[in-house]
Design an enzyme around this catalytic site. Structure first.
Site, PDB file in Angstrom:
ATOM      1  N   THR A 170      -9.799   3.179 -14.914  1.00  0.00           N
ATOM      2  CA  THR A 170      -8.788   4.164 -15.303  1.00  0.00           C
ATOM      3  C   THR A 170      -7.738   4.278 -14.211  1.00  0.00           C
ATOM      4  O   THR A 170      -8.070   4.393 -13.028  1.00  0.00           O
ATOM      5  CB  THR A 170      -9.458   5.537 -15.540  1.00  0.00           C
ATOM      6  OG1 THR A 170     -10.435   5.375 -16.574  1.00  0.00           O
ATOM      7  CG2 THR A 170      -8.442   6.585 -15.943  1.00  0.00           C
TER       8      THR A 170
ATOM      9  N   SER B 271       0.824  -1.203   0.000  1.00  0.00           N
ATOM     10  CA  SER B 271       0.000   0.000   0.000  1.00  0.00           C
ATOM     11  C   SER B 271       0.860   1.255   0.000  1.00  0.00           C
ATOM     12  O   SER B 271       1.883   1.318   0.696  1.00  0.00           O
ATOM     13  CB  SER B 271      -0.888  -0.008   1.246  1.00  0.00           C
ATOM     14  OG  SER B 271      -1.625   1.192   1.330  1.00  0.00           O
TER      15      SER B 271
ATOM     16  N   CYS C  92     -12.460   0.748  18.583  1.00  0.00           N
ATOM     17  CA  CYS C  92     -13.838   1.224  18.711  1.00  0.00           C
ATOM     18  C   CYS C  92     -14.731   0.439  17.762  1.00  0.00           C
ATOM     19  O   CYS C  92     -14.626   0.577  16.552  1.00  0.00           O
ATOM     20  CB  CYS C  92     -13.925   2.703  18.350  1.00  0.00           C
ATOM     21  SG  CYS C  92     -13.186   3.766  19.571  1.00  0.00           S
TER      22      CYS C  92
HETATM   23  C1  LIG Z   1      -3.099  -0.535   6.418  1.00  0.00           C
HETATM   24  C2  LIG Z   1      -3.093  -1.998   6.207  1.00  0.00           C
HETATM   25  C3  LIG Z   1      -3.933  -2.597   5.249  1.00  0.00           C
HETATM   26  C4  LIG Z   1      -4.926  -1.800   4.442  1.00  0.00           C
HETATM   27  O1  LIG Z   1      -4.283  -1.016   3.481  1.00  0.00           O
HETATM   28  P1  LIG Z   1      -5.082   0.170   2.744  1.00  0.00           P
HETATM   29  O2  LIG Z   1      -4.183   0.554   1.627  1.00  0.00           O
HETATM   30  O3  LIG Z   1      -5.257   1.233   3.759  1.00  0.00           O
HETATM   31  O4  LIG Z   1      -6.366  -0.390   2.257  1.00  0.00           O
HETATM   32  C5  LIG Z   1      -3.850  -3.955   5.082  1.00  0.00           C
HETATM   33  N1  LIG Z   1      -3.002  -4.697   5.803  1.00  0.00           N
HETATM   34  C6  LIG Z   1      -2.186  -4.174   6.732  1.00  0.00           C
HETATM   35  C7  LIG Z   1      -1.255  -5.053   7.485  1.00  0.00           C
HETATM   36  C8  LIG Z   1      -2.213  -2.802   6.963  1.00  0.00           C
HETATM   37  O5  LIG Z   1      -1.412  -2.284   7.888  1.00  0.00           O
END
Ligand SMILES: *Cc1c(COP(=O)(O)O)cnc(C)c1O
Length: 424
Positions: free
Chosen positions: A262, A221, A348
Protein backbone atom coordinates in the site's frame (compact mmCIF):
# COMPACT_ATOMS: atom_id res chain seq x y z
CA UNK A 1 24.23 23.53 31.50
CA UNK A 2 20.91 22.75 29.90
CA UNK A 3 19.42 20.11 27.67
CA UNK A 4 18.44 20.57 24.07
CA UNK A 5 15.12 18.82 24.45
CA UNK A 6 16.45 15.43 23.46
CA UNK A 7 18.14 14.87 26.79
CA UNK A 8 21.55 15.83 25.45
CA UNK A 9 23.33 18.11 27.87
CA UNK A 10 24.85 21.12 26.19
CA UNK A 11 27.16 23.71 27.59
CA UNK A 12 25.73 27.18 28.03
CA UNK A 13 27.62 29.77 26.05
CA UNK A 14 29.20 32.40 28.27
CA UNK A 15 28.85 35.16 25.70
CA UNK A 16 25.42 36.18 24.44
CA UNK A 17 24.44 34.51 21.19
CA UNK A 18 24.47 36.54 18.01
CA UNK A 19 21.14 37.64 16.59
CA UNK A 20 19.29 34.80 14.90
CA UNK A 21 21.40 31.99 16.31
CA UNK A 22 19.70 29.33 18.37
CA UNK A 23 21.43 26.32 19.82
CA UNK A 24 21.97 23.59 18.95
CA UNK A 25 22.86 24.44 15.36
CA UNK A 26 22.07 21.78 12.76
CA UNK A 27 24.88 21.43 10.25
CA UNK A 28 24.41 17.77 9.34
CA UNK A 29 22.18 18.04 6.28
CA UNK A 30 23.75 15.03 4.55
CA UNK A 31 22.46 12.76 7.31
CA UNK A 32 18.97 14.13 6.98
CA UNK A 33 17.25 17.43 6.32
CA UNK A 34 14.46 19.06 8.29
CA UNK A 35 11.01 18.92 6.75
CA UNK A 36 10.31 22.11 4.82
CA UNK A 37 7.16 23.70 6.35
CA UNK A 38 5.69 23.98 2.85
CA UNK A 39 6.11 20.21 2.45
CA UNK A 40 4.33 19.58 5.73
CA UNK A 41 1.49 21.82 4.59
CA UNK A 42 1.12 19.82 1.39
CA UNK A 43 1.09 16.56 3.36
CA UNK A 44 -1.39 17.55 6.07
CA UNK A 45 -4.63 16.78 4.21
CA UNK A 46 -3.31 13.28 3.45
CA UNK A 47 -2.53 12.67 7.10
CA UNK A 48 -6.07 13.67 8.05
CA UNK A 49 -9.14 13.84 5.80
CA UNK A 50 -7.83 12.36 2.58
CA UNK A 51 -6.86 8.98 3.97
CA UNK A 52 -7.92 6.68 1.12
CA UNK A 53 -5.91 3.78 -0.24
CA UNK A 54 -4.55 4.76 -3.64
CA UNK A 55 -5.33 1.23 -4.82
CA UNK A 56 -9.05 1.48 -3.98
CA UNK A 57 -10.73 1.72 -7.36
CA UNK A 58 -14.37 1.77 -6.28
CA UNK A 59 -14.81 5.10 -4.51
CA UNK A 60 -13.69 8.70 -4.31
CA UNK A 61 -11.51 8.11 -1.24
CA UNK A 62 -9.25 5.93 -3.35
CA UNK A 63 -9.44 8.16 -6.41
CA UNK A 64 -8.39 11.24 -4.46
CA UNK A 65 -5.40 9.43 -3.01
CA UNK A 66 -4.45 8.08 -6.41
CA UNK A 67 -4.70 11.52 -7.96
CA UNK A 68 -2.32 12.90 -5.34
CA UNK A 69 0.15 10.07 -5.91
CA UNK A 70 0.12 10.63 -9.66
CA UNK A 71 0.73 14.35 -9.19
CA UNK A 72 3.72 13.53 -6.98
CA UNK A 73 5.00 11.09 -9.60
CA UNK A 74 5.00 13.95 -12.12
CA UNK A 75 6.80 16.24 -9.67
CA UNK A 76 9.54 13.69 -8.98
CA UNK A 77 9.91 12.88 -12.68
CA UNK A 78 10.20 16.54 -13.64
CA UNK A 79 13.07 17.17 -11.24
CA UNK A 80 15.21 14.46 -12.88
CA UNK A 81 14.09 14.77 -16.50
CA UNK A 82 12.13 11.51 -16.49
CA UNK A 83 8.53 10.63 -17.34
CA UNK A 84 6.05 9.84 -14.57
CA UNK A 85 5.72 6.20 -15.66
CA UNK A 86 9.41 5.71 -14.96
CA UNK A 87 9.10 6.57 -11.25
CA UNK A 88 8.54 3.79 -8.69
CA UNK A 89 7.86 4.81 -5.10
CA UNK A 90 9.74 3.01 -2.33
CA UNK A 91 10.38 3.37 1.39
CA UNK A 92 13.62 5.26 0.83
CA UNK A 93 16.93 5.06 -0.96
CA UNK A 94 18.14 2.01 0.92
CA UNK A 95 15.23 0.11 -0.55
CA UNK A 96 15.70 1.77 -3.95
CA UNK A 97 19.35 0.70 -4.05
CA UNK A 98 18.45 -2.85 -3.00
CA UNK A 99 15.69 -3.02 -5.60
CA UNK A 100 17.95 -1.67 -8.35
CA UNK A 101 20.91 -3.93 -7.69
CA UNK A 102 19.13 -7.14 -6.73
CA UNK A 103 16.34 -6.57 -9.23
CA UNK A 104 18.73 -6.11 -12.14
CA UNK A 105 21.11 -8.85 -11.00
CA UNK A 106 18.22 -11.31 -10.90
CA UNK A 107 16.59 -10.18 -14.14
CA UNK A 108 19.78 -10.17 -16.23
CA UNK A 109 21.38 -13.27 -14.68
CA UNK A 110 21.30 -15.10 -18.03
CA UNK A 111 23.27 -12.33 -19.67
CA UNK A 112 26.03 -12.14 -17.07
CA UNK A 113 26.96 -12.08 -13.40
CA UNK A 114 29.39 -9.16 -13.17
CA UNK A 115 28.64 -5.87 -11.41
CA UNK A 116 30.93 -2.85 -11.09
CA UNK A 117 30.74 -0.32 -8.27
CA UNK A 118 33.28 1.73 -6.32
CA UNK A 119 34.70 1.83 -2.80
CA UNK A 120 33.12 5.02 -1.42
CA UNK A 121 29.52 4.05 -2.14
CA UNK A 122 26.93 4.23 0.62
CA UNK A 123 26.52 1.02 2.63
CA UNK A 124 23.13 0.52 1.00
CA UNK A 125 25.03 -0.26 -2.21
CA UNK A 126 28.13 -1.90 -0.72
CA UNK A 127 26.25 -4.28 1.57
CA UNK A 128 23.87 -5.20 -1.23
CA UNK A 129 26.87 -6.01 -3.43
CA UNK A 130 28.36 -8.15 -0.65
CA UNK A 131 25.10 -10.08 -0.48
CA UNK A 132 25.09 -10.57 -4.24
CA UNK A 133 28.66 -11.86 -4.08
CA UNK A 134 27.47 -14.55 -1.68
CA UNK A 135 24.90 -15.52 -4.28
CA UNK A 136 27.53 -16.06 -6.97
CA UNK A 137 27.78 -12.64 -8.56
CA UNK A 138 31.18 -11.13 -9.23
CA UNK A 139 31.64 -7.55 -8.05
CA UNK A 140 34.46 -5.17 -8.97
CA UNK A 141 35.02 -2.33 -6.49
CA UNK A 142 36.81 0.46 -8.37
CA UNK A 143 39.27 2.49 -6.30
CA UNK A 144 39.15 6.28 -6.02
CA UNK A 145 42.01 8.74 -6.23
CA UNK A 146 43.10 10.97 -3.36
CA UNK A 147 40.46 13.42 -4.61
CA UNK A 148 37.66 10.87 -4.28
CA UNK A 149 37.00 10.51 -7.99
CA UNK A 150 37.03 7.25 -9.92
CA UNK A 151 39.25 6.91 -12.98
CA UNK A 152 37.23 6.42 -16.16
CA UNK A 153 40.01 4.29 -17.64
CA UNK A 154 39.65 1.91 -14.67
CA UNK A 155 35.95 1.67 -15.43
CA UNK A 156 36.50 0.94 -19.12
CA UNK A 157 39.04 -1.75 -18.26
CA UNK A 158 36.73 -3.37 -15.71
CA UNK A 159 33.81 -3.88 -18.10
CA UNK A 160 33.85 -7.35 -19.64
CA UNK A 161 31.39 -9.51 -21.57
CA UNK A 162 29.77 -10.69 -18.34
CA UNK A 163 29.15 -7.18 -16.98
CA UNK A 164 25.46 -6.39 -16.59
CA UNK A 165 25.48 -3.35 -14.33
CA UNK A 166 27.58 -0.39 -13.23
CA UNK A 167 26.49 1.34 -10.01
CA UNK A 168 28.33 4.56 -9.20
CA UNK A 169 26.94 7.21 -6.88
CA UNK A 170 26.25 10.72 -8.16
CA UNK A 171 27.64 12.58 -5.16
CA UNK A 172 29.26 11.26 -2.02
CA UNK A 173 27.50 11.73 1.30
CA UNK A 174 30.69 12.26 3.33
CA UNK A 175 33.05 14.23 1.11
CA UNK A 176 30.54 15.77 -1.32
CA UNK A 177 32.54 14.75 -4.38
CA UNK A 178 30.54 14.55 -7.61
CA UNK A 179 31.52 11.65 -9.87
CA UNK A 180 31.73 12.15 -13.66
CA UNK A 181 28.28 10.65 -14.07
CA UNK A 182 27.61 11.80 -17.61
CA UNK A 183 30.86 10.25 -18.85
CA UNK A 184 30.23 7.06 -16.87
CA UNK A 185 26.76 6.84 -18.41
CA UNK A 186 28.19 7.34 -21.90
CA UNK A 187 30.72 4.55 -21.39
CA UNK A 188 28.00 2.20 -20.14
CA UNK A 189 25.76 3.07 -23.05
CA UNK A 190 28.52 2.41 -25.55
CA UNK A 191 29.30 -0.96 -23.96
CA UNK A 192 25.64 -1.95 -23.60
CA UNK A 193 25.80 -2.15 -19.81
CA UNK A 194 23.09 -0.75 -17.51
CA UNK A 195 24.00 2.24 -15.35
CA UNK A 196 22.50 2.80 -11.90
CA UNK A 197 23.36 5.78 -9.75
CA UNK A 198 22.63 6.47 -6.09
CA UNK A 199 21.76 10.13 -6.54
CA UNK A 200 20.44 10.75 -3.03
CA UNK A 201 22.84 13.61 -2.25
CA UNK A 202 22.61 15.19 -5.69
CA UNK A 203 18.90 15.27 -6.50
CA UNK A 204 17.44 18.64 -5.58
CA UNK A 205 20.88 20.13 -4.88
CA UNK A 206 22.47 20.18 -8.34
CA UNK A 207 20.96 19.59 -11.79
CA UNK A 208 20.36 15.89 -12.44
CA UNK A 209 18.94 14.80 -15.79
CA UNK A 210 18.57 11.11 -16.58
CA UNK A 211 18.63 11.81 -20.33
CA UNK A 212 21.66 14.08 -20.51
CA UNK A 213 23.46 12.05 -17.86
CA UNK A 214 22.80 8.70 -19.61
CA UNK A 215 21.30 7.18 -16.46
CA UNK A 216 19.21 3.99 -16.67
CA UNK A 217 18.25 3.58 -13.02
CA UNK A 218 18.46 6.17 -10.21
CA UNK A 219 17.78 6.15 -6.46
CA UNK A 220 16.56 9.14 -4.49
CA UNK A 221 15.25 9.76 -0.99
CA UNK A 222 12.67 12.14 0.50
CA UNK A 223 14.41 13.07 3.72
CA UNK A 224 17.61 14.24 2.03
CA UNK A 225 15.78 17.01 0.18
CA UNK A 226 13.55 18.49 2.89
CA UNK A 227 10.83 15.87 2.44
CA UNK A 228 9.65 13.24 4.92
CA UNK A 229 11.56 10.17 6.06
CA UNK A 230 10.54 6.70 4.96
CA UNK A 231 9.80 7.54 1.35
CA UNK A 232 11.95 7.46 -1.75
CA UNK A 233 11.84 6.58 -5.40
CA UNK A 234 13.56 4.53 -8.05
CA UNK A 235 13.72 5.81 -11.60
CA UNK A 236 13.62 2.94 -14.07
CA UNK A 237 14.19 3.82 -17.75
CA UNK A 238 11.44 2.66 -20.12
CA UNK A 239 12.99 3.49 -23.51
CA UNK A 240 16.48 3.12 -25.01
CA UNK A 241 16.78 0.69 -23.36
CA UNK A 242 13.71 -0.53 -21.51
CA UNK A 243 15.12 -1.64 -18.17
CA UNK A 244 13.53 -4.60 -16.45
CA UNK A 245 13.69 -5.12 -12.74
CA UNK A 246 12.76 -8.23 -10.87
CA UNK A 247 10.53 -7.28 -7.94
CA UNK A 248 11.88 -7.87 -4.45
CA UNK A 249 8.61 -7.48 -2.53
CA UNK A 250 5.61 -9.50 -3.62
CA UNK A 251 1.94 -8.91 -2.93
CA UNK A 252 -0.63 -7.08 -4.99
CA UNK A 253 1.52 -5.88 -7.87
CA UNK A 254 1.58 -2.18 -7.02
CA UNK A 255 3.99 0.13 -8.84
CA UNK A 256 3.84 -1.81 -12.15
CA UNK A 257 4.60 -4.99 -10.30
CA UNK A 258 8.02 -3.74 -9.23
CA UNK A 259 7.17 -2.91 -5.64
CA UNK A 260 4.08 -4.21 -3.92
CA UNK A 261 2.59 -2.66 -0.81
CA UNK A 262 0.00 0.00 0.00
CA UNK A 263 1.41 3.34 -1.01
CA UNK A 264 2.56 5.80 1.65
CA UNK A 265 0.29 8.53 0.29
CA UNK A 266 1.24 11.39 2.67
CA UNK A 267 4.92 10.54 2.30
CA UNK A 268 4.67 10.42 -1.47
CA UNK A 269 2.80 13.74 -1.56
CA UNK A 270 5.57 15.20 0.60
CA UNK A 271 8.28 13.83 -1.66
CA UNK A 272 6.53 15.35 -4.67
CA UNK A 273 6.18 18.74 -3.01
CA UNK A 274 9.84 18.62 -1.92
CA UNK A 275 10.91 17.92 -5.50
CA UNK A 276 8.87 20.81 -6.88
CA UNK A 277 10.33 23.26 -4.34
CA UNK A 278 13.85 21.99 -5.05
CA UNK A 279 13.39 22.45 -8.78
CA UNK A 280 12.18 26.03 -8.35
CA UNK A 281 14.82 27.09 -5.87
CA UNK A 282 17.85 24.97 -6.73
CA UNK A 283 19.89 27.51 -8.68
CA UNK A 284 19.64 30.30 -6.13
CA UNK A 285 20.00 27.96 -3.16
CA UNK A 286 23.05 26.18 -4.57
CA UNK A 287 24.73 29.54 -5.08
CA UNK A 288 23.86 30.65 -1.54
CA UNK A 289 25.10 27.44 0.06
CA UNK A 290 28.29 27.43 -1.95
CA UNK A 291 29.05 30.99 -0.82
CA UNK A 292 28.40 30.04 2.80
CA UNK A 293 30.53 26.91 2.42
CA UNK A 294 33.41 28.82 0.86
CA UNK A 295 33.14 31.41 3.60
CA UNK A 296 33.34 28.73 6.28
CA UNK A 297 36.28 27.07 4.53
CA UNK A 298 38.15 30.34 4.14
CA UNK A 299 37.53 31.37 7.72
CA UNK A 300 38.84 28.06 9.10
CA UNK A 301 41.83 27.97 6.76
CA UNK A 302 42.80 31.54 7.61
CA UNK A 303 42.71 31.02 11.35
CA UNK A 304 44.21 27.54 11.66
CA UNK A 305 47.27 25.78 10.34
CA UNK A 306 47.42 22.06 9.58
CA UNK A 307 43.89 21.82 8.28
CA UNK A 308 43.04 20.30 4.96
CA UNK A 309 40.00 19.78 2.86
CA UNK A 310 39.00 16.28 1.79
CA UNK A 311 37.76 15.52 -1.70
CA UNK A 312 38.01 17.31 -5.02
CA UNK A 313 36.65 20.85 -4.51
CA UNK A 314 35.90 21.50 -8.17
CA UNK A 315 33.41 18.67 -8.55
CA UNK A 316 31.69 19.21 -5.24
CA UNK A 317 28.26 19.59 -3.69
CA UNK A 318 27.62 23.24 -2.77
CA UNK A 319 26.66 22.54 0.85
CA UNK A 320 29.46 20.12 1.75
CA UNK A 321 32.75 20.73 3.46
CA UNK A 322 34.84 17.88 4.85
CA UNK A 323 37.88 19.07 6.72
CA UNK A 324 40.64 17.43 8.74
CA UNK A 325 42.03 19.24 11.77
CA UNK A 326 45.37 17.51 12.09
CA UNK A 327 46.87 17.03 15.58
CA UNK A 328 43.44 17.22 17.16
CA UNK A 329 41.72 14.24 18.64
CA UNK A 330 38.40 13.85 16.87
CA UNK A 331 36.33 12.93 19.87
CA UNK A 332 37.62 15.84 21.92
CA UNK A 333 36.86 18.19 19.06
CA UNK A 334 33.29 16.91 18.82
CA UNK A 335 32.84 17.28 22.57
CA UNK A 336 34.16 20.82 22.39
CA UNK A 337 31.50 21.77 19.84
CA UNK A 338 28.62 19.85 21.33
CA UNK A 339 26.09 22.57 20.58
CA UNK A 340 26.76 22.08 16.86
CA UNK A 341 25.44 19.03 15.03
CA UNK A 342 28.04 17.80 12.55
CA UNK A 343 29.43 14.39 11.62
CA UNK A 344 32.92 13.18 12.34
CA UNK A 345 35.28 11.02 10.34
CA UNK A 346 34.59 8.17 12.69
CA UNK A 347 31.86 5.60 12.44
CA UNK A 348 30.60 3.82 15.50
CA UNK A 349 30.72 0.13 14.79
CA UNK A 350 29.81 -1.82 17.91
CA UNK A 351 31.97 -0.56 20.75
CA UNK A 352 34.87 0.81 18.77
CA UNK A 353 35.31 3.98 16.78
CA UNK A 354 36.32 3.02 13.26
CA UNK A 355 37.78 5.64 10.95
CA UNK A 356 35.49 6.41 8.02
CA UNK A 357 36.02 3.98 5.12
CA UNK A 358 35.44 6.84 2.71
CA UNK A 359 38.28 8.93 4.14
CA UNK A 360 40.49 5.83 4.32
CA UNK A 361 39.81 5.24 0.62
CA UNK A 362 41.29 8.69 -0.09
CA UNK A 363 44.47 7.56 1.64
CA UNK A 364 44.01 9.35 4.95
CA UNK A 365 45.62 7.77 8.00
CA UNK A 366 43.43 6.71 10.91
CA UNK A 367 44.35 9.71 13.08
CA UNK A 368 43.66 12.24 10.36
CA UNK A 369 40.39 10.51 9.48
CA UNK A 370 39.35 10.66 13.13
CA UNK A 371 40.19 14.37 13.23
CA UNK A 372 37.86 15.13 10.31
CA UNK A 373 34.54 16.90 10.40
CA UNK A 374 31.78 16.84 7.82
CA UNK A 375 29.88 20.11 7.63
CA UNK A 376 26.58 19.74 5.84
CA UNK A 377 25.03 23.11 5.10
CA UNK A 378 21.39 23.23 4.13
CA UNK A 379 18.45 25.36 3.16
CA UNK A 380 17.82 26.72 6.65
CA UNK A 381 21.37 27.57 7.69
CA UNK A 382 22.35 31.21 7.98
CA UNK A 383 25.58 33.18 7.81
CA UNK A 384 25.27 33.97 11.53
CA UNK A 385 25.23 30.25 12.27
CA UNK A 386 28.25 29.62 10.09
CA UNK A 387 30.12 32.40 11.89
CA UNK A 388 29.24 30.92 15.27
CA UNK A 389 30.39 27.45 14.21
CA UNK A 390 33.61 28.69 12.66
CA UNK A 391 34.53 30.76 15.73
CA UNK A 392 33.77 27.85 18.00
CA UNK A 393 35.83 25.38 15.98
CA UNK A 394 38.77 27.75 15.81
CA UNK A 395 38.63 28.27 19.56
CA UNK A 396 38.36 24.57 20.39
CA UNK A 397 41.03 23.46 17.91
CA UNK A 398 43.48 26.02 19.29
CA UNK A 399 42.80 24.93 22.85
CA UNK A 400 43.15 21.24 22.06
CA UNK A 401 46.38 21.81 20.22
CA UNK A 402 47.82 23.60 23.22
CA UNK A 403 47.47 20.24 24.95
CA UNK A 404 48.86 18.24 22.05
CA UNK A 405 52.52 17.21 22.33
CA UNK A 406 52.54 16.27 18.66
CA UNK A 407 51.43 19.72 17.59
CA UNK A 408 54.08 21.34 19.79
CA UNK A 409 56.78 19.20 18.23
CA UNK A 410 55.62 20.04 14.73
CA UNK A 411 55.66 23.72 15.57
CA UNK A 412 59.21 23.39 16.84
CA UNK A 413 60.19 21.83 13.56
CA UNK A 414 60.79 18.29 14.73
CA UNK A 415 60.41 15.87 11.84
CA UNK A 416 57.63 13.58 12.99
CA UNK A 417 58.27 11.03 10.27
CA UNK A 418 61.43 10.12 12.18
CA UNK A 419 59.40 9.26 15.23
CA UNK A 420 58.03 5.78 15.01
CA UNK A 421 54.91 6.19 17.12
CA UNK A 422 53.73 9.14 15.12
CA UNK A 423 53.62 7.15 11.93
CA UNK A 424 50.14 5.81 12.39
C1 LIG B 1 21.01 8.68 3.09
C2 LIG B 1 21.59 7.96 1.94
C3 LIG B 1 21.08 6.71 1.54
C4 LIG B 1 19.98 6.01 2.29
O1 LIG B 1 18.75 6.64 2.09
P1 LIG B 1 17.50 6.31 3.05
O2 LIG B 1 16.35 6.93 2.36
O3 LIG B 1 17.82 6.93 4.36
O4 LIG B 1 17.38 4.83 3.12
C5 LIG B 1 21.64 6.11 0.44
N1 LIG B 1 22.64 6.69 -0.23
C6 LIG B 1 23.17 7.87 0.11
C7 LIG B 1 24.27 8.47 -0.69
C8 LIG B 1 22.65 8.54 1.22
O5 LIG B 1 23.17 9.71 1.57
Amino acid sequence: MSTNGTGVVIAESSTPLPEGVRLPIYLDNHATTPLDPRVLEAMMPYLTNIFGNAASRNHSFGWEAEKAVEKAREQVAKLIGATAKEVIFTSGATESNNLALKGIAEMYRERGNHIITQVTEHKAVLDTCKKLEKQGYRVTYLPVGADGLIDLEDLKRAIDDKTILVSIMYANNEIGVIQPVREIGAICKEKGVLFHTDAVQAVGKIPVDVQKDNIDVLSLSGHKLYGPKGVGALYVRRRNPRVQISEQINGGGHERGMRSGTLNVPGIVGLGAACEIALNEMDAEAKREKELRDYLKHKLESALDYVHVNGNMEHHLPGNLNMSFVYVEGESLLMGINDVAVSSGSACTSATLEPSYVLKALGLGDDVAHSSIRFGLGRFNTKAEVDYVADKIIDVVKKLRELSPLYEMVKEGIDLSKIEWAAH
